[in-house]
Design a protein around this motif. Structure first.
Motif, short mmCIF file in Angstrom:
data_model
loop_
_atom_site.label_atom_id
_atom_site.label_comp_id
_atom_site.label_asym_id
_atom_site.label_seq_id
_atom_site.Cartn_x
_atom_site.Cartn_y
_atom_site.Cartn_z
N SER A 1 39.53 39.44 45.51
CA SER A 1 38.43 39.13 44.58
C SER A 1 38.70 37.79 43.90
O SER A 1 39.09 37.72 42.73
CB SER A 1 38.27 40.27 43.57
OG SER A 1 37.86 41.45 44.25
N TYR B 1 47.63 35.38 49.57
CA TYR B 1 48.55 36.48 49.26
C TYR B 1 49.44 36.88 50.43
O TYR B 1 50.44 37.57 50.23
CB TYR B 1 47.74 37.69 48.77
CG TYR B 1 48.14 38.13 47.37
CD1 TYR B 1 48.24 37.20 46.34
CD2 TYR B 1 48.42 39.46 47.07
CE1 TYR B 1 48.60 37.58 45.06
CE2 TYR B 1 48.79 39.85 45.79
CZ TYR B 1 48.88 38.91 44.79
OH TYR B 1 49.24 39.29 43.52
N ARG C 1 46.42 32.09 38.61
CA ARG C 1 47.24 30.94 38.97
C ARG C 1 46.51 29.66 38.63
O ARG C 1 45.28 29.66 38.60
CB ARG C 1 47.53 30.93 40.47
CG ARG C 1 48.45 32.01 40.89
CD ARG C 1 48.38 32.27 42.39
NE ARG C 1 49.04 33.53 42.66
CZ ARG C 1 48.50 34.71 42.41
NH1 ARG C 1 47.28 34.80 41.91
NH2 ARG C 1 49.17 35.82 42.64
N LYS D 1 38.62 34.40 42.01
CA LYS D 1 37.91 33.94 40.82
C LYS D 1 37.54 32.46 40.96
O LYS D 1 38.04 31.76 41.82
CB LYS D 1 38.79 34.16 39.59
CG LYS D 1 39.10 35.65 39.37
CD LYS D 1 39.87 35.92 38.09
CE LYS D 1 41.35 35.73 38.29
NZ LYS D 1 42.14 36.27 37.14
N TRP D 2 36.67 31.99 40.06
CA TRP D 2 36.24 30.58 40.01
C TRP D 2 35.77 30.12 41.40
O TRP D 2 36.13 29.04 41.89
CB TRP D 2 37.40 29.70 39.51
CG TRP D 2 38.05 30.29 38.30
CD1 TRP D 2 37.43 30.58 37.12
CD2 TRP D 2 39.42 30.73 38.15
NE1 TRP D 2 38.33 31.17 36.25
CE2 TRP D 2 39.55 31.27 36.86
CE3 TRP D 2 40.53 30.69 38.98
CZ2 TRP D 2 40.75 31.79 36.39
CZ3 TRP D 2 41.73 31.21 38.52
CH2 TRP D 2 41.83 31.74 37.23
N ARG E 1 32.79 35.11 40.58
CA ARG E 1 33.97 35.47 41.36
C ARG E 1 33.52 36.36 42.51
O ARG E 1 32.45 36.95 42.49
CB ARG E 1 34.98 36.24 40.50
CG ARG E 1 34.56 37.70 40.25
CD ARG E 1 35.57 38.45 39.41
NE ARG E 1 36.87 38.56 40.06
CZ ARG E 1 37.94 39.05 39.46
NH1 ARG E 1 37.88 39.50 38.23
NH2 ARG E 1 39.09 39.11 40.10
N GLN F 1 43.71 43.19 31.96
CA GLN F 1 44.84 42.32 32.27
C GLN F 1 44.45 41.36 33.38
O GLN F 1 43.64 41.70 34.24
CB GLN F 1 46.04 43.15 32.65
CG GLN F 1 46.62 43.84 31.43
CD GLN F 1 47.63 44.89 31.82
OE1 GLN F 1 48.49 44.66 32.65
NE2 GLN F 1 47.50 46.06 31.23
N LEU F 2 45.05 40.16 33.31
CA LEU F 2 44.65 39.10 34.24
C LEU F 2 45.81 38.72 35.14
O LEU F 2 46.97 38.78 34.73
CB LEU F 2 44.20 37.88 33.44
CG LEU F 2 43.11 38.13 32.39
CD1 LEU F 2 42.92 36.92 31.49
CD2 LEU F 2 41.79 38.50 33.07
N VAL F 3 45.48 38.34 36.36
CA VAL F 3 46.47 37.75 37.26
C VAL F 3 45.87 36.42 37.67
O VAL F 3 44.83 36.38 38.34
CB VAL F 3 46.74 38.63 38.49
CG1 VAL F 3 47.77 37.97 39.40
CG2 VAL F 3 47.21 40.01 38.07
N1 LIG Z 1 41.15 31.75 41.90
C1 LIG Z 1 41.96 32.80 41.71
N2 LIG Z 1 41.48 34.04 41.94
C2 LIG Z 1 42.26 35.12 41.77
C3 LIG Z 1 43.63 34.97 41.38
C4 LIG Z 1 44.10 33.66 41.14
O1 LIG Z 1 45.26 33.46 40.78
N3 LIG Z 1 43.24 32.60 41.31
N4 LIG Z 1 44.43 36.10 41.27
C5 LIG Z 1 44.01 37.22 42.11
C6 LIG Z 1 44.81 38.41 41.93
S1 LIG Z 1 46.34 38.41 42.66
C7 LIG Z 1 44.33 39.51 41.27
S2 LIG Z 1 45.26 40.93 41.20
C8 LIG Z 1 42.99 39.51 40.64
C9 LIG Z 1 43.06 39.97 39.20
O2 LIG Z 1 41.81 39.94 38.61
P1 LIG Z 1 41.67 39.80 37.02
O3 LIG Z 1 42.55 38.66 36.60
O4 LIG Z 1 40.23 39.58 36.76
O5 LIG Z 1 42.17 41.10 36.44
O6 LIG Z 1 42.38 38.22 40.68
C10 LIG Z 1 42.54 37.55 41.92
N5 LIG Z 1 41.74 36.36 41.97
#
Ligand SMILES: Nc1nc2c(c(=O)[nH]1)N[C@H]1C(S)=C(S)[C@@H](COP(=O)(O)O)O[C@H]1N2
Ligand SMILES: [Mo]
Length: 418
Positions: A234, A253, A66, A236-237, A223, A62-64
């Protein structure tokens, strides 16, 4: 694609092993239990169990995320322009203009010194690190997925920038469509990045999940991966690391009232149980537990009648008759679509036997099971909890939701004649 029936066999084998461990009574219960497939017909519960691989397949993660648009949905040309393909990816390691750190060799796009994919892969030849870690959102009730992650320790790239003084924290940023409102960033104390407490895994610039290079959907090309933290650390991008002399965090956060210094909590969830059973019929229950900062000593369950309601002055059921469930041994096959066994050099895994050197592993999950003795007809609630290494029963020692969820999970259970 792994063969789904192979997975079914794996899960039936761990469950079968559990029930057989209970001895003669267990063997009889196993034969009667809905986990034992009858003929060629896979039982519905066995089908549920078949989904419970130890590692999570890419498509089940599952992904979170934005971003409007989501950064990885841009057309290829745009992805290349902004550096979200492996060939075009660049990572900056620069000083914070507001609270400057001293760097002798900043890695910047402007100066043409940013780290690129080739540079990262070169480092990976000697520095690559792999470990198992569960990804969990601070605000979610169950894990998003359990992964085998690979990357290069962030410190090895920070050292390339030759920092010499005035570094107190590391800020880091994901690509955010150049829109200030879409910034997603997080931070760590520099000490956490440069040193790992004994047995702790390093913070990674991560480029692989379950043996495959990260695609855009999974936060690639690169990431951040912070093993002991909730998902928001953690990022991403990943495109920029900023060394700062600021003593304070800058985590996106924090805006959501989250405790941004929280380590993962230890908690348990129910995964499967029959909703309805006959009076006296043994009840097979399976679940998952997250091994957080405080470790995991036990998983327990309790069944209480719905009427009369449990006393309101004991909301965490501390006075209930909790029984120990059995934490399942490490899996023989790790699942998750991994092409083969765990790769050599996976931290916490013995290179000779391929088995974990301790169990459970830190920052990970375990599966658990219990065969609950039959009950008289009635309506019940089934609950589970963990006991951490220090002996604290969930939701202690940190019951605050904004530090990550660890409420006691509950599901109803009906016992009646068919
Ligand atoms: N650039 C970026 N990184 C992000 C996020 C995001 O919205 N944008 N969401 C974060 C949150 S709140 C969570 S819980 C995790 C989820 O990782 P997943 O989507 O690989 O499961 O990524 C994090 N990294
Ligand atoms: Mo999250």
């Amino acid at each position: 694609m792994p063969d789904p029936h192979a997975v079914l066999t794996v899960h039936k084998s761990i469950s079968r092993r559990y029930f057989l461990n209970l001895g003669v009574a267990g063997a009889a219960a196993w034969a009667l239990s809905p986990l034992a497939a009858r003929g060629d017909e896979p039982d519905p519960l066995a089908v549920e169990l078949a989904k419970l691989e130890y590692l999570t397949k890419w498509d089940d993660f599952q992904l979170v995320e934005r971003g409007d648009p989501l950064p990885y949905t841009h057309p290829l040309e745009k992805l290349q322009e902004v550096g979200l393909t492996r060939e075009s990816w660049k990572l900056e390691v620069v000083s914070d203009p507001e609270f400057p750190a001293k760097l002798e060799h900043p890695l910047s796009r402007e100066a043409g010194t940013a780290l690129d994919w080739t540079g990262l892969m070169k480092l990976a030849e000697t520095k690559a690190v792999r470990y198992l870690k569960v990804m969990t959102c601070n605000n979610g009730v169950s894990p998003l997925g359990m992964g085998l992650w690979e990357g290069v320790p962030l410190r090895d790239v920070i050292w390339l920038a030759k920092p010499t003084e005035n570094v107190r924290r590391v800020f880091y940023y994901g690509y955010h469509n150049d829109a200030p409102k879409q910034i997603f960033r997080s931070s760590l104390p520099i000490g956490r990045v440069l040193e790992d407490p004994p047995g702790e895994y390093p913070v990674l610039l991560c480029y692989k999940l379950n043996g495959e290079f990260l695609d855009g959907k999974r936060g690639g090309p690169v990431r951040m991966l912070v093993p002991e933290a909730y998902g928001f650390k953690s990022v991403k991008w990943l495109i920029r690391v900023v060394l700062t002399n600021s003593p304070f965090g800058n985590d996106t956060y924090a805006n959501g009232n989250n405790d941004v210094d929280s380590g993962l909590k230890t908690n348990a969830r129910l995964l499967s149980r029959p909703f309805k059973v006959k009076p006296g019929q043994a009840i097979p229950v399976t679940g998952l537990a997250q091994v957080g900062t405080s470790g995991l000593q036990k998983v327990q369950y309790v069944i209480t009648p719905q009427e009369p309601a449990w006393p309101a002055d004991d909301p965490w059921f501390t006075k209930a008759d909790w029984k120990d469930a059995q934490v399942l041994a490490p899996p023989e096959q790790w699942g998750g679509g991994l092409p083969g066994p765990l790769p050599s050099g996976t931290l916490g895994i013995d290179p000779q036997s391929g088995k974990p050197t301790t169990w459970p592993l830190r920052h990970s999950i375990v599966h658990w099971a219990a065969l609950v003795p039959g009950l008289p007809a009635g309506k019940y609630d089934l609950r589970c909890r963990t006991i951490d290494t220090a002996g604290h029963a969930q939701p202690m020692p940190r019951p605050f939701l904004k530090s990550g969820g660890n409420a006691i999970h509950s599901l109803p259970l009906i016992v009646e004649e068919a």
